[in-house]
Design a protein around this motif. Sequence first.
Motif, short mmCIF file in Angstrom:
data_model
loop_
_atom_site.label_atom_id
_atom_site.label_comp_id
_atom_site.label_asym_id
_atom_site.label_seq_id
_atom_site.Cartn_x
_atom_site.Cartn_y
_atom_site.Cartn_z
N PHE A 278 -13.08 53.73 31.29
CA PHE A 278 -12.28 52.61 31.80
C PHE A 278 -11.75 51.74 30.65
CE2 PHE A 278 -15.29 52.72 35.69
CZ PHE A 278 -14.66 53.85 36.17
N SER A 279 -12.61 51.51 29.65
CA SER A 279 -12.17 50.69 28.52
C SER A 279 -11.06 51.39 27.74
CB SER A 279 -13.35 50.38 27.59
OG SER A 279 -13.70 51.48 26.79
N MET A 280 -11.11 52.73 27.70
CA MET A 280 -10.07 53.48 27.01
C MET A 280 -8.71 53.23 27.65
SD MET A 280 -10.12 57.53 26.04
CE MET A 280 -9.97 58.13 27.71
N VAL A 281 -8.68 53.20 28.98
CA VAL A 281 -7.44 52.90 29.69
C VAL A 281 -6.96 51.49 29.34
CG1 VAL A 281 -6.42 52.53 31.98
CG2 VAL A 281 -7.97 54.46 31.60
N PHE A 282 -7.89 50.54 29.40
CA PHE A 282 -7.53 49.14 29.13
C PHE A 282 -6.92 48.97 27.75
CE2 PHE A 282 -8.37 44.89 27.54
CZ PHE A 282 -8.05 44.08 28.60
N TRP A 283 -7.61 49.51 26.71
CA TRP A 283 -7.16 49.26 25.34
C TRP A 283 -5.91 50.06 24.99
CZ3 TRP A 283 -8.81 44.96 23.74
CH2 TRP A 283 -10.10 44.53 24.01
N ALA A 284 -5.70 51.20 25.63
CA ALA A 284 -4.47 51.97 25.36
C ALA A 284 -3.24 51.14 25.72
CB ALA A 284 -4.48 53.27 26.15
N PHE A 285 -3.37 50.33 26.78
CA PHE A 285 -2.26 49.45 27.17
C PHE A 285 -2.29 48.14 26.37
CE2 PHE A 285 -2.59 51.53 31.62
CZ PHE A 285 -1.83 52.59 31.20
N PHE A 286 -3.47 47.55 26.27
CA PHE A 286 -3.61 46.24 25.61
C PHE A 286 -3.13 46.28 24.16
CE2 PHE A 286 -5.85 43.11 23.10
CZ PHE A 286 -5.89 41.98 23.90
N GLU A 287 -3.41 47.39 23.45
CA GLU A 287 -3.10 47.45 22.02
C GLU A 287 -1.63 47.66 21.71
OE1 GLU A 287 -4.68 46.64 19.40
OE2 GLU A 287 -6.55 46.16 20.43
N GLN A 288 -0.77 47.55 22.71
CA GLN A 288 0.66 47.43 22.40
C GLN A 288 0.93 46.12 21.65
OE1 GLN A 288 2.80 50.06 23.10
NE2 GLN A 288 0.80 50.93 23.59
N ILE A 293 4.73 45.34 21.29
CA ILE A 293 4.91 43.93 21.66
C ILE A 293 5.24 43.11 20.42
CG2 ILE A 293 3.77 41.87 22.57
CD1 ILE A 293 2.23 43.62 24.49
N ASN A 294 4.70 43.50 19.28
CA ASN A 294 5.00 42.79 18.03
C ASN A 294 6.48 42.91 17.67
OD1 ASN A 294 3.74 41.10 16.22
ND2 ASN A 294 2.77 42.70 15.02
N LEU A 295 7.03 44.13 17.74
CA LEU A 295 8.45 44.31 17.43
C LEU A 295 9.33 43.73 18.54
CD1 LEU A 295 8.64 47.85 15.78
CD2 LEU A 295 8.66 45.59 14.69
N PHE A 296 8.88 43.79 19.80
CA PHE A 296 9.58 43.14 20.92
C PHE A 296 9.69 41.64 20.64
CE2 PHE A 296 8.97 41.00 25.14
CZ PHE A 296 10.20 41.31 25.70
N ILE A 428 -3.58 56.84 21.72
CA ILE A 428 -2.69 56.89 22.89
C ILE A 428 -1.72 55.71 22.86
CG2 ILE A 428 -2.62 56.77 25.42
CD1 ILE A 428 -5.43 58.12 25.35
N ALA A 429 -2.21 54.54 22.43
CA ALA A 429 -1.34 53.36 22.33
C ALA A 429 -0.17 53.62 21.39
CB ALA A 429 -2.15 52.15 21.86
N GLY A 430 -0.45 54.33 20.29
CA GLY A 430 0.63 54.68 19.37
C GLY A 430 1.67 55.57 20.02
N LEU A 431 1.20 56.53 20.82
CA LEU A 431 2.14 57.42 21.54
C LEU A 431 2.96 56.64 22.55
CD1 LEU A 431 -0.19 60.53 22.14
CD2 LEU A 431 1.46 60.16 20.28
N ILE A 432 2.31 55.72 23.27
CA ILE A 432 3.04 54.90 24.24
C ILE A 432 4.08 54.05 23.53
CG2 ILE A 432 2.82 52.99 25.90
CD1 ILE A 432 0.00 54.07 26.56
N ALA A 433 3.70 53.46 22.39
CA ALA A 433 4.64 52.61 21.64
C ALA A 433 5.88 53.38 21.22
CB ALA A 433 3.93 52.02 20.41
N MET A 434 5.70 54.68 20.94
CA MET A 434 6.85 55.49 20.51
C MET A 434 7.93 55.57 21.59
SD MET A 434 5.16 58.66 18.40
CE MET A 434 4.20 58.37 16.90
N LEU A 435 7.55 55.32 22.84
CA LEU A 435 8.54 55.30 23.92
C LEU A 435 9.51 54.13 23.77
CD1 LEU A 435 6.17 56.08 26.96
CD2 LEU A 435 7.67 57.68 25.74
N THR A 436 9.11 53.14 22.95
CA THR A 436 9.98 51.98 22.73
C THR A 436 10.72 52.04 21.40
OG1 THR A 436 8.29 50.63 21.61
CG2 THR A 436 8.30 50.59 24.02
#
Length: 492
Positions: A278-288, A293-296, A428-436
Amino acid sequence: MEAAKQGHPKGLYVLFFSEMWERFSFYGMRALLIFYMTKEFLFGDNAAYGVYGAYTALVYATPLFGGMIADRILGYRKAVVLGGVLMALGHFTMTFQHVQVFYFALGLIICGNGFFKPNISTIVGKLYKTGDPRRDSGFTIFYMGINLGAMFAPLLCGLIGEIYGWHYGFGLAGIGMVVGLIVFLRGQKHLGGVAEPPDPDELKKPVLPGINQELSVYIGTGVAVLVAWRLVQATKIVGGALSFIGVAALAFIVFHMISRCDKEERDRLIVVLLLCLFSMVFWAFFEQAGSSINLFTDRNVDRSLFGWEIPASTFQSVNPAFILIFAPIFATIWTKLGNRQPSTPVKFGIAILQLGLGFGALWMGAKLSTETGMVPLFWLTAGYLLHTTGELCLSPVGLSAVTKLSPARIGGLMMGTWFLASAFSQYIAGLIAMLTGVSGEGAVATGTVPPATETVMVYGTVFGQIALTAIVISVLIIAFSPIIKKGMHGIQ
Protein backbone atom coordinates in the motif's frame (compact mmCIF):
# COMPACT_ATOMS: atom_id res chain seq x y z
CA MET A 1 14.87 3.87 29.73
CA GLU A 2 15.14 7.43 30.94
CA ALA A 3 12.03 9.48 31.39
CA ALA A 4 11.76 12.77 29.54
CA LYS A 5 9.46 15.64 28.79
CA GLN A 6 5.98 14.64 27.64
CA GLY A 7 6.66 11.13 28.92
CA HIS A 8 9.01 10.21 26.06
CA PRO A 9 12.60 8.90 26.43
CA LYS A 10 15.33 11.54 26.15
CA GLY A 11 16.84 9.46 23.35
CA LEU A 12 13.86 10.39 21.16
CA TYR A 13 14.98 14.02 21.14
CA VAL A 14 18.58 13.08 20.29
CA LEU A 15 17.25 11.13 17.30
CA PHE A 16 14.80 13.94 16.49
CA PHE A 17 17.60 16.49 16.02
CA SER A 18 19.97 14.02 14.33
CA GLU A 19 17.32 13.14 11.76
CA MET A 20 16.31 16.78 11.40
CA TRP A 21 19.80 17.76 10.23
CA GLU A 22 20.18 14.67 8.06
CA ARG A 23 16.89 15.45 6.31
CA PHE A 24 17.99 19.08 5.95
CA SER A 25 20.96 17.85 3.95
CA PHE A 26 18.95 15.32 1.93
CA TYR A 27 16.05 17.59 1.00
CA GLY A 28 18.30 20.58 0.46
CA MET A 29 20.02 18.64 -2.30
CA ARG A 30 16.75 17.17 -3.62
CA ALA A 31 15.16 20.62 -3.99
CA LEU A 32 17.89 21.53 -6.47
CA LEU A 33 18.38 18.18 -8.19
CA ILE A 34 15.88 18.28 -11.07
CA PHE A 35 16.74 21.93 -11.83
CA TYR A 36 20.48 21.21 -11.61
CA MET A 37 20.14 18.51 -14.26
CA THR A 38 17.91 20.48 -16.64
CA LYS A 39 19.56 23.89 -16.20
CA GLU A 40 23.23 23.10 -15.50
CA PHE A 41 23.80 19.85 -17.43
CA LEU A 42 20.98 20.61 -19.92
CA PHE A 43 19.26 17.22 -19.59
CA GLY A 44 15.91 16.84 -21.32
CA ASP A 45 12.87 16.27 -19.10
CA ASN A 46 12.75 12.50 -19.58
CA ALA A 47 16.51 12.06 -19.13
CA ALA A 48 16.34 14.06 -15.89
CA TYR A 49 13.28 12.12 -14.71
CA GLY A 50 15.14 8.87 -15.48
CA VAL A 51 18.19 9.79 -13.40
CA TYR A 52 15.98 11.21 -10.64
CA GLY A 53 13.89 8.03 -10.55
CA ALA A 54 16.95 5.75 -10.53
CA TYR A 55 18.64 7.82 -7.82
CA THR A 56 15.61 7.96 -5.51
CA ALA A 57 14.85 4.27 -6.15
CA LEU A 58 18.37 3.28 -5.12
CA VAL A 59 18.19 5.63 -2.12
CA TYR A 60 15.26 3.59 -0.85
CA ALA A 61 16.60 0.18 -1.93
CA THR A 62 19.90 0.34 -0.05
CA PRO A 63 18.24 0.50 3.43
CA LEU A 64 17.37 -3.18 2.97
CA PHE A 65 21.09 -4.01 3.06
CA GLY A 66 21.93 -1.34 5.63
CA GLY A 67 19.26 -2.75 7.95
CA MET A 68 20.46 -6.34 7.56
CA ILE A 69 24.11 -5.39 8.15
CA ALA A 70 23.19 -3.40 11.27
CA ASP A 71 21.02 -6.27 12.59
CA ARG A 72 23.68 -8.92 12.13
CA ILE A 73 27.09 -7.22 12.26
CA LEU A 74 27.62 -3.49 12.83
CA GLY A 75 24.84 -2.51 15.21
CA TYR A 76 22.74 0.59 14.69
CA ARG A 77 25.17 3.20 16.06
CA LYS A 78 28.05 2.30 13.75
CA ALA A 79 25.67 1.97 10.79
CA VAL A 80 24.19 5.44 11.36
CA VAL A 81 27.65 7.02 11.69
CA LEU A 82 28.90 5.30 8.53
CA GLY A 83 25.83 6.46 6.64
CA GLY A 84 26.18 10.03 7.86
CA VAL A 85 29.85 10.24 6.81
CA LEU A 86 29.07 8.93 3.32
CA MET A 87 26.18 11.35 2.86
CA ALA A 88 28.25 14.34 4.00
CA LEU A 89 30.98 13.38 1.52
CA GLY A 90 28.35 13.06 -1.19
CA HIS A 91 26.90 16.52 -0.59
CA PHE A 92 30.33 18.16 -0.53
CA THR A 93 31.29 16.28 -3.71
CA MET A 94 28.22 17.79 -5.41
CA THR A 95 29.92 21.18 -5.18
CA PHE A 96 32.18 20.15 -8.09
CA GLN A 97 30.27 20.81 -11.32
CA HIS A 98 31.26 17.87 -13.51
CA VAL A 99 28.74 15.29 -14.70
CA GLN A 100 30.76 12.19 -13.65
CA VAL A 101 31.57 13.75 -10.28
CA PHE A 102 27.84 14.45 -9.98
CA TYR A 103 27.02 10.76 -10.56
CA PHE A 104 29.70 9.68 -8.06
CA ALA A 105 28.23 12.06 -5.45
CA LEU A 106 24.83 10.46 -5.99
CA GLY A 107 26.47 7.05 -5.39
CA LEU A 108 27.87 8.25 -2.04
CA ILE A 109 24.49 9.63 -0.94
CA ILE A 110 22.67 6.47 -2.04
CA CYS A 111 24.89 4.19 0.06
CA GLY A 112 25.00 6.61 2.97
CA ASN A 113 21.24 6.79 3.13
CA GLY A 114 21.12 2.99 3.08
CA PHE A 115 22.95 2.85 6.40
CA PHE A 116 21.45 5.94 8.02
CA LYS A 117 17.76 5.89 7.20
CA PRO A 118 16.47 2.46 8.36
CA ASN A 119 18.67 2.23 11.42
CA ILE A 120 17.87 5.56 13.03
CA SER A 121 14.16 4.68 12.65
CA THR A 122 14.81 1.25 14.20
CA ILE A 123 16.53 2.91 17.18
CA VAL A 124 13.37 5.01 17.73
CA GLY A 125 11.31 1.81 17.92
CA LYS A 126 13.75 0.24 20.39
CA LEU A 127 13.30 3.12 22.82
CA TYR A 128 9.79 1.82 23.56
CA LYS A 129 8.81 -1.52 25.09
CA THR A 130 6.32 -3.82 23.34
CA GLY A 131 2.77 -2.53 23.80
CA ASP A 132 3.86 0.98 24.86
CA PRO A 133 0.94 3.29 23.87
CA ARG A 134 3.40 6.19 23.39
CA ARG A 135 4.99 4.54 20.36
CA ASP A 136 2.82 6.06 17.58
CA SER A 137 3.04 9.46 19.26
CA GLY A 138 6.82 9.08 19.54
CA PHE A 139 7.16 8.26 15.86
CA THR A 140 4.98 11.23 14.94
CA ILE A 141 7.25 13.52 17.02
CA PHE A 142 10.26 11.95 15.28
CA TYR A 143 8.51 12.60 11.96
CA MET A 144 8.28 16.28 12.91
CA GLY A 145 12.08 16.31 13.12
CA ILE A 146 12.28 14.92 9.61
CA ASN A 147 10.01 17.64 8.33
CA LEU A 148 11.57 20.49 10.29
CA GLY A 149 14.79 19.78 8.40
CA ALA A 150 12.89 19.22 5.16
CA MET A 151 11.09 22.56 5.50
CA PHE A 152 14.18 24.72 6.04
CA ALA A 153 16.28 22.88 3.45
CA PRO A 154 14.54 24.20 0.29
CA LEU A 155 14.21 27.67 1.81
CA LEU A 156 17.97 27.85 2.47
CA CYS A 157 19.73 25.38 0.14
CA GLY A 158 17.20 25.89 -2.66
CA LEU A 159 17.16 29.65 -2.47
CA ILE A 160 20.95 29.96 -2.17
CA GLY A 161 21.54 27.35 -4.88
CA GLU A 162 19.22 28.98 -7.42
CA ILE A 163 20.29 32.56 -6.74
CA TYR A 164 23.99 32.36 -5.84
CA GLY A 165 25.16 29.08 -7.38
CA TRP A 166 24.52 25.37 -7.18
CA HIS A 167 27.70 24.57 -5.26
CA TYR A 168 26.72 26.89 -2.41
CA GLY A 169 23.40 25.10 -1.99
CA PHE A 170 24.99 21.65 -2.06
CA GLY A 171 27.76 22.73 0.33
CA LEU A 172 25.18 23.99 2.83
CA ALA A 173 23.47 20.59 2.63
CA GLY A 174 26.78 18.92 3.49
CA ILE A 175 27.24 21.15 6.54
CA GLY A 176 23.77 20.12 7.73
CA MET A 177 24.76 16.45 7.58
CA VAL A 178 27.90 17.06 9.64
CA VAL A 179 25.85 18.82 12.32
CA GLY A 180 23.44 15.86 12.43
CA LEU A 181 26.34 13.47 12.96
CA ILE A 182 27.71 15.55 15.83
CA VAL A 183 24.30 15.59 17.55
CA PHE A 184 23.97 11.81 17.21
CA LEU A 185 27.46 11.08 18.58
CA ARG A 186 27.12 13.47 21.53
CA GLY A 187 23.74 12.02 22.51
CA GLN A 188 24.76 8.36 22.80
CA LYS A 189 24.34 8.28 26.60
CA HIS A 190 20.60 8.85 26.19
CA LEU A 191 20.04 5.81 23.95
CA GLY A 192 20.46 3.28 26.74
CA GLY A 193 22.75 1.00 24.75
CA VAL A 194 20.03 -0.06 22.27
CA ALA A 195 22.17 0.98 19.27
CA GLU A 196 25.25 -1.08 20.09
CA PRO A 197 26.54 -4.02 17.96
CA PRO A 198 24.75 -7.33 18.61
CA ASP A 199 28.10 -9.05 19.29
CA PRO A 200 31.13 -6.72 19.58
CA ASP A 201 33.53 -9.67 19.54
CA GLU A 202 32.09 -10.86 16.23
CA LEU A 203 33.23 -7.62 14.57
CA LYS A 204 36.85 -8.53 15.28
CA LYS A 205 36.70 -12.00 13.74
CA PRO A 206 38.87 -12.33 10.61
CA VAL A 207 37.25 -12.79 7.22
CA LEU A 208 40.50 -12.70 5.25
CA PRO A 209 44.08 -12.23 6.42
CA GLY A 210 44.28 -8.72 7.89
CA ILE A 211 40.58 -8.05 7.32
CA ASN A 212 38.01 -8.53 10.10
CA GLN A 213 34.21 -8.41 9.75
CA GLU A 214 33.94 -4.70 10.48
CA LEU A 215 36.61 -3.73 7.98
CA SER A 216 35.04 -6.02 5.36
CA VAL A 217 31.80 -4.04 5.70
CA TYR A 218 33.63 -0.78 5.01
CA ILE A 219 35.45 -2.25 2.00
CA GLY A 220 32.19 -3.68 0.65
CA THR A 221 30.56 -0.28 1.09
CA GLY A 222 33.27 1.32 -1.06
CA VAL A 223 32.52 -1.20 -3.80
CA ALA A 224 28.79 -0.50 -3.41
CA VAL A 225 29.40 3.22 -3.98
CA LEU A 226 31.07 2.43 -7.31
CA VAL A 227 28.18 0.14 -8.28
CA ALA A 228 25.65 2.87 -7.42
CA TRP A 229 27.70 5.39 -9.43
CA ARG A 230 27.32 3.18 -12.51
CA LEU A 231 23.69 2.20 -11.90
CA VAL A 232 22.46 5.77 -11.60
CA GLN A 233 23.74 6.32 -15.16
CA ALA A 234 22.01 3.16 -16.44
CA THR A 235 18.44 3.87 -15.43
CA LYS A 236 16.94 0.97 -17.40
CA ILE A 237 18.99 -1.55 -15.43
CA VAL A 238 17.72 -0.24 -12.09
CA GLY A 239 14.22 -1.64 -12.60
CA GLY A 240 15.60 -5.13 -13.21
CA ALA A 241 17.99 -4.85 -10.27
CA LEU A 242 15.17 -3.77 -7.98
CA SER A 243 13.03 -6.70 -9.12
CA PHE A 244 15.88 -9.12 -8.38
CA ILE A 245 16.48 -7.60 -4.94
CA GLY A 246 12.76 -7.58 -4.19
CA VAL A 247 12.30 -11.25 -5.10
CA ALA A 248 15.37 -12.22 -3.05
CA ALA A 249 14.17 -10.23 -0.02
CA LEU A 250 10.67 -11.68 -0.29
CA ALA A 251 12.08 -15.22 -0.58
CA PHE A 252 14.18 -14.70 2.55
CA ILE A 253 11.23 -13.31 4.51
CA VAL A 254 8.97 -16.19 3.42
CA PHE A 255 11.68 -18.71 4.37
CA HIS A 256 11.99 -17.02 7.76
CA MET A 257 8.21 -17.07 8.19
CA ILE A 258 8.06 -20.81 7.47
CA SER A 259 11.12 -21.92 9.40
CA ARG A 260 11.24 -19.66 12.44
CA CYS A 261 7.83 -18.03 13.01
CA ASP A 262 4.70 -19.19 14.81
CA LYS A 263 1.24 -18.46 13.37
CA GLU A 264 0.89 -15.03 14.96
CA GLU A 265 4.31 -13.90 13.73
CA ARG A 266 3.57 -15.20 10.23
CA ASP A 267 0.23 -13.39 10.07
CA ARG A 268 1.79 -10.17 11.28
CA LEU A 269 4.60 -10.37 8.73
CA ILE A 270 2.01 -10.88 5.99
CA VAL A 271 0.33 -7.67 7.18
CA VAL A 272 3.69 -5.85 7.08
CA LEU A 273 4.14 -6.97 3.47
CA LEU A 274 0.63 -5.74 2.59
CA LEU A 275 1.34 -2.39 4.24
CA CYS A 276 4.54 -2.17 2.20
CA LEU A 277 2.47 -2.73 -0.96
CA PHE A 278 0.00 0.00 0.00
CA SER A 279 2.83 2.40 0.83
CA MET A 280 4.39 1.65 -2.57
CA VAL A 281 1.21 2.89 -4.26
CA PHE A 282 1.13 6.01 -2.08
CA TRP A 283 4.75 7.03 -2.66
CA ALA A 284 4.71 6.29 -6.41
CA PHE A 285 2.13 9.07 -6.69
CA PHE A 286 3.34 11.31 -3.85
CA GLU A 287 6.93 11.49 -5.15
CA GLN A 288 5.87 13.44 -8.21
CA ALA A 289 6.64 16.31 -5.84
CA GLY A 290 10.36 16.29 -6.62
CA SER A 291 10.00 15.72 -10.36
CA SER A 292 6.86 16.49 -12.39
CA ILE A 293 5.23 18.73 -9.77
CA ASN A 294 8.53 20.58 -9.39
CA LEU A 295 8.74 21.36 -13.12
CA PHE A 296 4.96 22.07 -13.20
CA THR A 297 5.58 24.65 -10.46
CA ASP A 298 8.46 26.17 -12.41
CA ARG A 299 6.61 26.34 -15.74
CA ASN A 300 2.89 26.60 -15.02
CA VAL A 301 2.29 28.06 -11.55
CA ASP A 302 2.02 31.81 -11.04
CA ARG A 303 4.66 32.29 -8.32
CA SER A 304 4.51 36.08 -8.15
CA LEU A 305 4.11 37.47 -4.65
CA PHE A 306 4.28 41.23 -3.97
CA GLY A 307 6.15 41.73 -7.24
CA TRP A 308 8.74 39.00 -6.54
CA GLU A 309 8.79 35.66 -8.32
CA ILE A 310 9.44 32.97 -5.72
CA PRO A 311 12.05 30.39 -6.87
CA ALA A 312 10.33 27.11 -7.71
CA SER A 313 12.67 25.00 -5.54
CA THR A 314 11.48 26.72 -2.35
CA PHE A 315 8.00 25.23 -2.78
CA GLN A 316 9.50 21.91 -1.70
CA SER A 317 9.21 23.38 1.81
CA VAL A 318 5.40 23.64 1.67
CA ASN A 319 4.76 19.95 2.42
CA PRO A 320 7.11 19.77 5.45
CA ALA A 321 5.75 23.11 6.73
CA PHE A 322 2.26 21.62 6.72
CA ILE A 323 3.66 18.52 8.44
CA LEU A 324 4.98 20.70 11.27
CA ILE A 325 1.58 22.38 11.63
CA PHE A 326 -0.51 19.21 11.57
CA ALA A 327 1.81 16.56 13.06
CA PRO A 328 1.20 17.67 16.69
CA ILE A 329 -2.53 17.62 15.99
CA PHE A 330 -2.38 14.09 14.57
CA ALA A 331 -0.12 12.92 17.42
CA THR A 332 -2.61 14.30 19.95
CA ILE A 333 -5.56 12.71 18.13
CA TRP A 334 -3.95 9.24 18.09
CA THR A 335 -3.00 9.55 21.77
CA LYS A 336 -6.45 10.80 22.84
CA LEU A 337 -8.29 8.11 20.88
CA GLY A 338 -6.04 5.38 22.28
CA ASN A 339 -7.53 2.00 21.41
CA ARG A 340 -10.50 3.72 19.68
CA GLN A 341 -8.36 5.13 16.84
CA PRO A 342 -8.77 3.73 13.30
CA SER A 343 -6.78 0.59 12.57
CA THR A 344 -3.52 0.91 10.64
CA PRO A 345 -5.06 -0.43 7.36
CA VAL A 346 -7.90 2.13 7.60
CA LYS A 347 -5.36 4.92 8.16
CA PHE A 348 -3.54 3.78 5.01
CA GLY A 349 -6.79 3.86 3.02
CA ILE A 350 -7.58 7.36 4.29
CA ALA A 351 -4.04 8.44 3.37
CA ILE A 352 -4.34 7.32 -0.24
CA LEU A 353 -7.81 8.91 -0.49
CA GLN A 354 -6.42 12.29 0.57
CA LEU A 355 -3.50 11.90 -1.83
CA GLY A 356 -6.00 11.35 -4.65
CA LEU A 357 -7.95 14.45 -3.66
CA GLY A 358 -4.69 16.43 -3.65
CA PHE A 359 -3.97 15.45 -7.24
CA GLY A 360 -7.59 16.31 -7.98
CA ALA A 361 -6.83 19.86 -6.79
CA LEU A 362 -3.83 20.06 -9.16
CA TRP A 363 -6.00 18.80 -12.02
CA MET A 364 -8.67 21.39 -11.19
CA GLY A 365 -6.04 24.13 -11.12
CA ALA A 366 -4.84 23.10 -14.59
CA LYS A 367 -8.42 23.05 -15.90
CA LEU A 368 -9.06 26.54 -14.51
CA SER A 369 -5.71 27.99 -15.63
CA THR A 370 -5.53 31.46 -17.15
CA GLU A 371 -5.29 32.22 -20.86
CA THR A 372 -1.51 32.23 -20.49
CA GLY A 373 -1.55 28.68 -19.09
CA MET A 374 -0.66 29.75 -15.54
CA VAL A 375 -2.22 28.14 -12.46
CA PRO A 376 -3.06 30.22 -9.35
CA LEU A 377 -0.88 29.41 -6.35
CA PHE A 378 -3.96 28.37 -4.36
CA TRP A 379 -4.35 25.08 -6.24
CA LEU A 380 -0.73 24.06 -5.72
CA THR A 381 -1.05 24.87 -2.02
CA ALA A 382 -4.31 22.90 -1.74
CA GLY A 383 -2.68 19.91 -3.43
CA TYR A 384 0.28 19.99 -1.04
CA LEU A 385 -2.05 20.33 1.96
CA LEU A 386 -4.05 17.21 1.05
CA HIS A 387 -0.87 15.28 0.26
CA THR A 388 0.44 16.25 3.70
CA THR A 389 -2.60 15.11 5.68
CA GLY A 390 -2.48 11.87 3.72
CA GLU A 391 1.21 11.45 4.50
CA LEU A 392 0.55 11.88 8.23
CA CYS A 393 -1.94 9.02 8.10
CA LEU A 394 0.59 6.70 6.46
CA SER A 395 4.28 7.40 6.91
CA PRO A 396 4.78 7.72 10.71
CA VAL A 397 2.04 5.16 11.26
CA GLY A 398 3.74 2.77 8.83
CA LEU A 399 7.15 3.16 10.51
CA SER A 400 5.53 2.44 13.86
CA ALA A 401 3.58 -0.56 12.50
CA VAL A 402 6.72 -2.17 11.05
CA THR A 403 8.46 -2.00 14.44
CA LYS A 404 5.36 -3.33 16.24
CA LEU A 405 4.51 -6.17 13.89
CA SER A 406 8.02 -7.43 13.04
CA PRO A 407 9.86 -9.94 15.26
CA ALA A 408 12.72 -8.15 17.04
CA ARG A 409 15.32 -10.48 15.52
CA ILE A 410 14.60 -9.14 12.00
CA GLY A 411 13.49 -5.59 12.87
CA GLY A 412 16.21 -3.98 10.74
CA LEU A 413 15.46 -6.26 7.79
CA MET A 414 11.74 -5.46 7.85
CA MET A 415 12.46 -1.74 8.15
CA GLY A 416 14.72 -2.16 5.13
CA THR A 417 11.89 -3.96 3.33
CA TRP A 418 9.62 -1.01 4.09
CA PHE A 419 12.11 1.28 2.37
CA LEU A 420 12.61 -1.23 -0.45
CA ALA A 421 8.89 -0.85 -1.24
CA SER A 422 9.56 2.88 -1.41
CA ALA A 423 12.40 2.16 -3.83
CA PHE A 424 9.96 0.54 -6.23
CA SER A 425 7.72 3.57 -5.69
CA GLN A 426 10.49 5.96 -6.67
CA TYR A 427 11.31 4.04 -9.81
CA ILE A 428 7.62 3.88 -10.79
CA ALA A 429 7.31 7.59 -9.93
CA GLY A 430 10.05 8.31 -12.46
CA LEU A 431 8.14 6.39 -15.14
CA ILE A 432 4.93 8.25 -14.30
CA ALA A 433 6.77 11.59 -14.46
CA MET A 434 7.94 10.73 -17.98
CA LEU A 435 4.30 10.98 -19.07
CA THR A 436 4.63 14.72 -18.44
CA GLY A 437 7.91 15.19 -20.35
CA VAL A 438 7.59 18.26 -22.58
CA SER A 439 11.16 19.33 -23.38
CA GLY A 440 14.23 17.69 -24.90
CA GLU A 441 17.96 17.95 -24.26
CA GLY A 442 19.23 21.53 -24.00
CA ALA A 443 15.71 22.99 -24.18
CA VAL A 444 16.23 25.28 -21.21
CA ALA A 445 19.46 26.74 -22.65
CA THR A 446 18.03 27.22 -26.13
CA GLY A 447 14.66 28.55 -24.97
CA THR A 448 12.72 25.79 -26.73
CA VAL A 449 10.63 24.65 -23.76
CA PRO A 450 7.00 24.73 -25.01
CA PRO A 451 4.88 27.67 -23.78
CA ALA A 452 2.77 27.31 -20.63
CA THR A 453 -0.43 27.12 -22.66
CA GLU A 454 0.79 23.88 -24.25
CA THR A 455 2.21 22.25 -21.13
CA VAL A 456 -0.48 22.98 -18.55
CA MET A 457 -2.86 20.18 -19.55
CA VAL A 458 -0.04 17.73 -20.21
CA TYR A 459 0.59 17.94 -16.48
CA GLY A 460 -3.09 18.35 -15.64
CA THR A 461 -4.21 15.22 -17.50
CA VAL A 462 -1.63 13.01 -15.76
CA PHE A 463 -2.51 14.49 -12.36
CA GLY A 464 -6.20 13.80 -13.01
CA GLN A 465 -5.49 10.16 -13.89
CA ILE A 466 -3.46 9.76 -10.70
CA ALA A 467 -6.32 11.25 -8.67
CA LEU A 468 -8.88 8.78 -10.02
CA THR A 469 -6.60 5.77 -9.56
CA ALA A 470 -5.72 6.71 -5.97
CA ILE A 471 -9.34 7.22 -4.94
CA VAL A 472 -10.39 3.80 -6.29
CA ILE A 473 -7.49 2.06 -4.52
CA SER A 474 -8.27 3.80 -1.23
CA VAL A 475 -11.87 2.56 -1.28
CA LEU A 476 -10.69 -1.03 -1.83
CA ILE A 477 -8.20 -0.85 1.06
CA ILE A 478 -10.80 0.48 3.49
CA ALA A 479 -13.29 -2.19 2.38
CA PHE A 480 -10.82 -5.02 3.10
CA SER A 481 -9.32 -3.47 6.25
CA PRO A 482 -11.29 -5.68 8.74
CA ILE A 483 -9.73 -8.81 7.19
CA ILE A 484 -6.23 -7.30 7.29
CA LYS A 485 -6.74 -6.18 10.91
CA LYS A 486 -7.39 -9.79 12.00
CA GLY A 487 -3.88 -10.70 10.89
CA MET A 488 -2.43 -8.14 13.32
CA HIS A 489 -3.61 -10.25 16.30
CA GLY A 490 -4.54 -7.42 18.63
CA ILE A 491 -1.86 -4.91 17.62
CA GLN A 492 -3.53 -1.63 16.73
